[in-house]
Motif scaffolding. Structure first.
Motif, short mmCIF file in Angstrom:
data_model
loop_
_atom_site.label_atom_id
_atom_site.label_comp_id
_atom_site.label_asym_id
_atom_site.label_seq_id
_atom_site.Cartn_x
_atom_site.Cartn_y
_atom_site.Cartn_z
N ILE A 137 2.82 -10.13 -4.55
CA ILE A 137 2.82 -8.67 -4.59
C ILE A 137 2.55 -8.17 -6.01
O ILE A 137 1.81 -7.23 -6.22
CB ILE A 137 4.16 -8.12 -4.06
CG1 ILE A 137 4.32 -8.47 -2.58
CG2 ILE A 137 4.25 -6.61 -4.24
CD1 ILE A 137 5.74 -8.32 -2.07
N ARG A 140 -1.15 -8.44 -7.05
CA ARG A 140 -2.06 -7.94 -6.03
C ARG A 140 -3.27 -7.29 -6.73
O ARG A 140 -3.10 -6.51 -7.65
CB ARG A 140 -1.33 -6.90 -5.20
CG ARG A 140 -2.13 -6.42 -4.02
CD ARG A 140 -1.32 -5.40 -3.26
NE ARG A 140 -0.16 -6.04 -2.64
CZ ARG A 140 0.47 -5.54 -1.58
NH1 ARG A 140 0.07 -4.41 -1.07
NH2 ARG A 140 1.50 -6.15 -1.06
N HIS A 144 -6.82 -3.83 -3.56
CA HIS A 144 -6.02 -4.00 -2.36
C HIS A 144 -4.83 -3.05 -2.34
O HIS A 144 -4.14 -2.94 -1.34
CB HIS A 144 -5.49 -5.43 -2.27
CG HIS A 144 -6.57 -6.42 -1.97
ND1 HIS A 144 -6.35 -7.59 -1.33
CD2 HIS A 144 -7.90 -6.36 -2.21
CE1 HIS A 144 -7.49 -8.24 -1.21
NE2 HIS A 144 -8.43 -7.52 -1.74
N PRO A 146 -2.44 0.01 -1.91
CA PRO A 146 -2.55 1.13 -0.99
C PRO A 146 -2.95 2.40 -1.74
O PRO A 146 -2.48 2.64 -2.85
CB PRO A 146 -1.15 1.25 -0.40
CG PRO A 146 -0.30 0.26 -1.05
CD PRO A 146 -1.10 -0.55 -2.00
N THR A 147 -3.79 3.18 -1.10
CA THR A 147 -4.24 4.41 -1.74
C THR A 147 -3.37 5.56 -1.28
O THR A 147 -2.74 5.49 -0.25
CB THR A 147 -5.69 4.70 -1.36
OG1 THR A 147 -5.81 4.56 0.05
CG2 THR A 147 -6.64 3.74 -2.04
N GLY A 148 -3.33 6.60 -2.07
CA GLY A 148 -2.70 7.84 -1.67
C GLY A 148 -1.19 7.79 -1.54
O GLY A 148 -0.65 8.38 -0.63
N HIS A 149 -0.53 7.09 -2.43
CA HIS A 149 0.93 7.14 -2.40
C HIS A 149 1.45 8.06 -3.46
O HIS A 149 0.88 8.15 -4.54
CB HIS A 149 1.53 5.75 -2.61
CG HIS A 149 1.82 5.07 -1.30
ND1 HIS A 149 2.77 5.55 -0.42
CD2 HIS A 149 1.26 4.01 -0.70
CE1 HIS A 149 2.78 4.79 0.64
NE2 HIS A 149 1.88 3.85 0.50
N ASP B 57 -0.20 -0.14 5.64
CA ASP B 57 -1.24 -0.13 4.63
C ASP B 57 -2.61 0.13 5.25
O ASP B 57 -3.41 0.92 4.75
CB ASP B 57 -1.22 -1.49 3.91
CG ASP B 57 -2.04 -1.50 2.66
OD1 ASP B 57 -2.17 -0.42 2.05
OD2 ASP B 57 -2.56 -2.57 2.30
N ASN B 60 -2.97 3.74 6.55
CA ASN B 60 -3.11 4.56 5.36
C ASN B 60 -4.54 4.53 4.81
O ASN B 60 -5.19 5.55 4.60
CB ASN B 60 -2.16 3.98 4.31
CG ASN B 60 -1.68 5.03 3.34
OD1 ASN B 60 -2.31 6.08 3.22
ND2 ASN B 60 -0.59 4.76 2.67
N ARG B 61 -5.06 3.31 4.64
CA ARG B 61 -6.38 3.16 4.02
C ARG B 61 -7.50 3.68 4.91
O ARG B 61 -8.45 4.29 4.41
CB ARG B 61 -6.62 1.69 3.70
CG ARG B 61 -5.98 1.31 2.38
CD ARG B 61 -6.59 0.05 1.88
NE ARG B 61 -5.59 -0.98 1.79
CZ ARG B 61 -5.88 -2.26 1.64
NH1 ARG B 61 -7.13 -2.64 1.62
NH2 ARG B 61 -4.93 -3.13 1.54
N HIS B 64 -7.61 7.45 4.80
CA HIS B 64 -8.17 7.91 3.53
C HIS B 64 -9.67 7.68 3.47
O HIS B 64 -10.40 8.49 2.92
CB HIS B 64 -7.47 7.23 2.35
CG HIS B 64 -6.17 7.88 2.01
ND1 HIS B 64 -6.10 9.09 1.35
CD2 HIS B 64 -4.89 7.52 2.27
CE1 HIS B 64 -4.84 9.43 1.21
NE2 HIS B 64 -4.08 8.49 1.75
N GLU B 69 -6.48 13.87 3.49
CA GLU B 69 -5.90 14.27 2.22
C GLU B 69 -4.55 13.59 2.01
O GLU B 69 -4.27 13.09 0.92
CB GLU B 69 -5.71 15.78 2.21
CG GLU B 69 -5.35 16.34 0.86
CD GLU B 69 -5.13 17.83 0.93
OE1 GLU B 69 -5.85 18.57 0.27
OE2 GLU B 69 -4.23 18.25 1.69
N VAL B 71 -1.52 11.04 4.13
CA VAL B 71 -1.18 10.24 5.30
C VAL B 71 0.29 9.84 5.19
O VAL B 71 0.72 9.36 4.14
CB VAL B 71 -2.04 8.96 5.38
CG1 VAL B 71 -1.74 8.21 6.65
CG2 VAL B 71 -3.50 9.28 5.27
N CYS B 244 8.54 -6.39 1.02
CA CYS B 244 7.63 -5.30 0.73
C CYS B 244 8.32 -3.95 0.86
O CYS B 244 7.67 -2.91 0.84
CB CYS B 244 6.43 -5.38 1.66
SG CYS B 244 5.37 -6.74 1.22
#
Lengths: 149, 281
Positions: A137, A140, A144, A146-149, B57, B60-61, B64, B69, B71, B244
């Motif tokens: 992790i 990473r 890879h 995650p987007t938009g957090h 994940d 989410n991806r 997007h 905009e 999620v 995680c």
């Protein structure tokens, strides 16, 4: 413990066979089997030189899980594809049996010892996987994340 | 932006995957279609034995990638719930219940590849559905090879733990019947009960094999079959989920795997008790 050569050969056959009902893709089978061989070799070496249950299992699981994390990134496959075959040989089936047999035959001393060994091995494997996964992790790749957090 | 979304958007949850079909293979832009695609793929990943964080994940991806905009996705081992908001203020909320899971690592890999493709280059609803259909029918190896695999691994493990060649062969024969039992599709019984019956049968068959002189060590044969029954993948996934940050999903999976192991132990112990009493009497 039986002959290490026989153990390695049967571990290879078992890992290979075990991957098929889980539908590991035929293309991934060689690497998955290699993970099993690697884990078993590390376990046998560590058990020979260090002894005990916890540390050899942890080391072997660490190597196996680390191998899975690395190969998953190299081949762009999900980690469980390699993780499951890599650590299956460490599963304490034999100790679990001794525990059950001890309980059934009323030999509670054996059952308690074997039960503790089962837990110890399970903890060792979990520890190894945990360390490798945490490293996985941490390292990473950016793409890879995650987007938009 | 200050106006609540539900006042400005009448489209909530209306657009299903079939809606844009009339337009003919265009890339979806409405919240409902996008979320529907993402959840179809997410649910399929969960079903194929993927980890919960992978599902979250992926959803989410994908959202997007289609231009969402924001999620919000939350998944446990049997449910995915997600809300997606578009830049124009429209939004959609969908849930997916995933009642049964199976372990199919090739499908998991194919789904992962599909998700990567979408993230690189968004594709139309029709194409996603077509590819999902392909993945659902994906059979990388013929069915009979699964029996061979189960037999090889069980036989191998019986010898691995110190059994003779005959013990290995006996374990392999028992593994054939266990695989057959595990693959009986019309048999809709609880997974826990299935483990219990299966391990009891394995115990009885192991004793029976030794009784008729096929194999010599009951314990080694039984250990070989135990390895086939233990939910190893669940334990691994549970640990990865816990690490995680998906504490709830990881705990659920861990407890599920522990109870299943307990059921397996009970099944074998019942067989051993039966066997012991026969010896005693």
């Amino acid at each position: 413990m039986s002959n290490p050569v026989i153990m390695l050969i049967t571990a290879t056959i078992s890992t290979f066979g075990f991957s098929i009902p889980f539908y590991v893709h035929p293309r991934r089978l060689p690497v998955a089997t290699l993970g099993g061989i690697l884990t078993c070799s590390v376990y046998l070496l560590a058990a020979h030189f260090l002894g005990g249950e916890l540390i050899p299992n942890m080391l072997a699981a660490l190597v196996g899980a680390g191998f899975s994390e690395i190969m998953a990134r190299v081949t762009k496959a999900p980690v469980p594809v390699y993780m499951m075959p890599s650590v299956i040989t460490l599963v304490p089936g034999s100790k679990l049996y001794e525990t059950m047999f001890g309980i059934v035959t009323g030999d509670y001393a054996t059952a308690a010892t074997a039960g503790m060994s089962t837990l110890e091995i399970a903890l060792g494997i979990a520890g190894g996987i945990v360390i490798a996964s945490v490293l996985g992790i941490v390292f990473r790749p950016r793409s890879h994340a995650p987007t938009g957090h | 932006m200050k106006i609540p979304h539900f006042l400005t958007t009448p489209t909530r949850g209306v657009a299903r995957a079939s809606a844009p079909a009339a337009e003919g293979g265009t890339v979806p832009t409405d919240a409902g279609s996008i979320l529907s695609i993402a959840l179809d793929i997410g649910a399929e990943i969960l079903r194929a034995g993927g980890e919960v964080h992978r599902v979250e994940d992926t959803v989410n991806r994908i959202c997007h990638a289609y231009g969402a905009e924001a999620v919000d996705v939350f998944a446990i081992t049997s449910l995915i719930t997600a809300e997606v908001r578009m830049p124009d203020g429209s939004f959609a909320t969908h849930n997916r219940r995933v009642p049964t899971t199976y372990n199919h690592l090739s499908r998991l890999e194919a789904l992962n590849a599909l998700s990567r493709t979408i993230c690189k280059h968004p594709i139309s609803v029709e194409e996603v559905n077509a590819r999902l259909r392909d993945i659902r029918e994906y059979r990388p190896v013929p069915e009979w090879l699964c029996y061979v695999g189960g037999m090889l691994s069980t036989g191998g493990f019986a010898i691995f733990f110190g059994g003779s060649l005959w013990d290995g062969l006996a374990a392999a024969v028992i593994a054939f019947f266990l695989t057959l039992f595990a693959r009986l599709r019309p048999l809709r019984i609880n997974g826990m009960v299935k483990s219990l019956i299966s391990s009891f049968a394995a115990g009885v068959l192991s004793v029976a094999c030794v009784r008729i002189g096929f194999g010599t060590h009951v314990d080694k044969i039984i250990i070989g079959t135990i390895m086939l029954e233990i939910p190893g993948l669940s334990f691994g996934n549970a640990l990865r989920d816990l690490l995680c940050g998906d504490t709830l999903a990881g705990t659920m999976r861990l407890i599920q795997a522990l109870i299943q192991t307990l059921m397996i132990a009970l099944g074998y112990m019942a067989a051993l008790v039966l066997f012991n009493q026969q010896i005693g009497g």
